[in-house]
Motif scaffolding. Structure first.
Motif, short mmCIF file in Angstrom:
data_model
loop_
_atom_site.label_atom_id
_atom_site.label_comp_id
_atom_site.label_asym_id
_atom_site.label_seq_id
_atom_site.Cartn_x
_atom_site.Cartn_y
_atom_site.Cartn_z
N UNK A 1 0.82 -1.21 0.00
CA UNK A 1 0.00 0.00 0.00
C UNK A 1 0.85 1.26 0.00
N UNK A 2 2.04 1.21 0.64
CA UNK A 2 2.90 2.39 0.70
C UNK A 2 3.37 2.85 -0.67
N UNK A 3 3.32 1.91 -1.65
CA UNK A 3 3.70 2.30 -3.00
C UNK A 3 2.60 3.09 -3.70
N UNK A 4 1.38 3.02 -3.15
CA UNK A 4 0.26 3.74 -3.74
C UNK A 4 0.06 5.11 -3.08
N UNK A 5 0.11 5.15 -1.76
CA UNK A 5 -0.14 6.39 -1.03
C UNK A 5 0.84 6.54 0.12
N UNK A 6 1.14 7.79 0.45
CA UNK A 6 2.01 8.08 1.57
C UNK A 6 1.48 9.32 2.30
N UNK A 7 1.73 9.37 3.59
CA UNK A 7 1.37 10.55 4.36
C UNK A 7 2.38 11.66 4.04
N UNK B 1 5.11 14.60 10.03
CA UNK B 1 3.91 14.81 9.24
C UNK B 1 3.61 16.31 9.14
N UNK B 2 3.07 16.73 8.01
CA UNK B 2 2.74 18.15 7.82
C UNK B 2 1.24 18.33 7.65
N UNK B 3 0.79 19.54 7.90
CA UNK B 3 -0.62 19.88 7.73
C UNK B 3 -0.90 20.21 6.26
N UNK B 4 -2.17 20.15 5.92
CA UNK B 4 -2.60 20.53 4.58
C UNK B 4 -2.28 22.00 4.32
N UNK C 1 -7.06 14.65 -0.91
CA UNK C 1 -6.97 13.69 0.18
C UNK C 1 -5.79 13.93 1.10
N UNK C 2 -4.99 14.97 0.81
CA UNK C 2 -3.80 15.28 1.60
C UNK C 2 -2.90 14.04 1.69
N UNK C 3 -2.51 13.56 0.50
CA UNK C 3 -1.68 12.37 0.41
C UNK C 3 -0.62 12.56 -0.67
N UNK C 4 0.46 11.79 -0.57
CA UNK C 4 1.45 11.71 -1.64
C UNK C 4 1.18 10.42 -2.40
N UNK C 5 1.03 10.54 -3.72
CA UNK C 5 0.72 9.39 -4.57
C UNK C 5 1.92 9.12 -5.47
#
Length: 369
Positions: free
Chosen positions: A7-13, A22-25, A98-102
């Protein structure tokens, strides 16, 4: 049968590239003449970041992040040097929804092209700006003020909105009056080098050169640092140059006696295929200002006349015409029937001419020498 990737290859915080937290939006902040023009945020380590929705306007995102890190103090930002005063990182494939890294660049059928441009000042400067930056982010966002006057009032600093209107309308005198009082205008114009409209980009570069000519009389160091920043930004091969090289050409062309020393930094860029046309266009502006600076490179420009890219051929023709290079007659004659059209910027307008017509004009001018 192969299993699915983790799953980490699809999305990351989203995390800060400097400290890993972690950072805020990123968020819009209160609208003033000097507020950031894009969503921004800050990390607990002191780094700040600006959001570029397309991932292609990284030059503008860099400026927004740097000035935001300096508490919107343009003069302070202007004097900072990379590595010495601040560090920078880019986090790509950011999904603001979604506030994610893809990492793959696609998510739920959508292309994810956004980018976060991070700036972290050195320790001493962080102590000066951290509280004010945090306070600015704590203020609620409001809508941008409308109905600003289109003309420039003496003693008033120009806003980003006013300047954009002047560039769109090609109001040269308004820009030059502002440049006499507010050197920050060069940074504001730099933002427009990445505009979506190519005519706006070219007008911004044109007006930047004209404004720099005025500012250099009072503070040549500021313009010199701008030139360095523009040229250094081209080192990021993943980013589009947009009108960066046009701005370099306009600044040098308008103040050729002061900035001819930057020519050696431009010539090596001719070896970068994706920059060749832009470099040649900038060099044409320089050749028009002082042909002698480029005359010894005539054979190099002649070699570009056979290039497969019509823009490269056309701008090489323009340079050779400006140099009055009669040794290129044979090659120019062979291009008379070249019907490929290229866009040329002239006095606030974009016009199209064929390479063949440019060759004919260059030959005609040579015959009059």
């Amino acid at each position: 049968m192969r299993g699915r990737p983790p799953l980490k290859d699809y999305i990351q915080i989203p995390r800060c590239p400097f400290c890993g937290m972690n950072i805020e939006r990123p968020q819009e902040v209160v609208a003033t003449a000097n507020s950031p023009g894009v969503p921004v945020g800050s990390c607990t380590c002191g780094a700040v970041y600006a959001f570029d929705v397309s991932g292609r306007n990284l030059g503008s995102a860099f400026i927004e992040a740097l000035v935001f890190a300096c508490n919107m103090d343009w003069d302070m930002a202007w004097g900072l040097l990379p590595d010495k005063d601040y560090r920078e990182e880019i986090v790509k494939n950011y999904d603001p929804q979604n506030h994610l890294i893809i990492p793959g660049g696609f998510f739920e059928g959508r292309k994810i092209a956004g980018a976060l441009y991070f700036i972290r000042l050195n320790r001493d400067m962080l102590e000066v700006t951290r509280r004010s930056v945090t306070k600015l982010l704590d203020r609620p966002a409001i809508s941008h003020v409308s109905g600003e006057k289109a003309d420039f009032n003496e003693g008033k600093k120009v806003s980003k909105k006013e300047l954009e209107a002047w560039v769109k309308e090609y109001r040269v005198e308004s820009v030059l009056r502002a440049a006499r009082q507010d050197h920050k205008i060069l940074w504001l114009l730099r933002r427009l080098l990445c505009a979506g409209d190519p005519l706006i980009r070219m007008r911004a570069a044109d007006l930047m050169g004209k404004a720099a000519k005025i500012i250099v009389l009072a503070n040549p160091g500021i313009v010199s640092e701008l030139l360095k920043a523009l040229i250094n930004s081209l080192a990021d091969t993943g980013a589009s140059s947009w009108a960066t090289l046009d701005a370099v050409g306009e600044i040098m062309g308008n103040s050729i006696d002061t900035f001819s020393g930057y020519l050696p930094a431009l010539l090596p860029l001719l070896h970068e295929d994706h920059l060749q046309a832009d470099v040649l266009r900038a060099l044409h502006r320089i050749a028009a200002a002082n042909p002698e600076l480029l005359r010894k490179f005539s054979s190099l420009f002649i070699s570009f006349l056979g290039d497969s890219n019509p823009e490269v051929r056309g701008y090489a023709v323009l340079i050779l015409g400006a140099l009055g290079e009669t040794g290129a007659r044979t090659e120019l004659e062979s291009l008379r029937g070249d019907n490929s059209e290229i866009a040329l910027y002239e006095s606030g307008r974009l016009i199209k001419k064929s390479v063949g017509r440019l060759a004919e004009e260059a030959l005609r001018d040579m015959n009059q020498l």
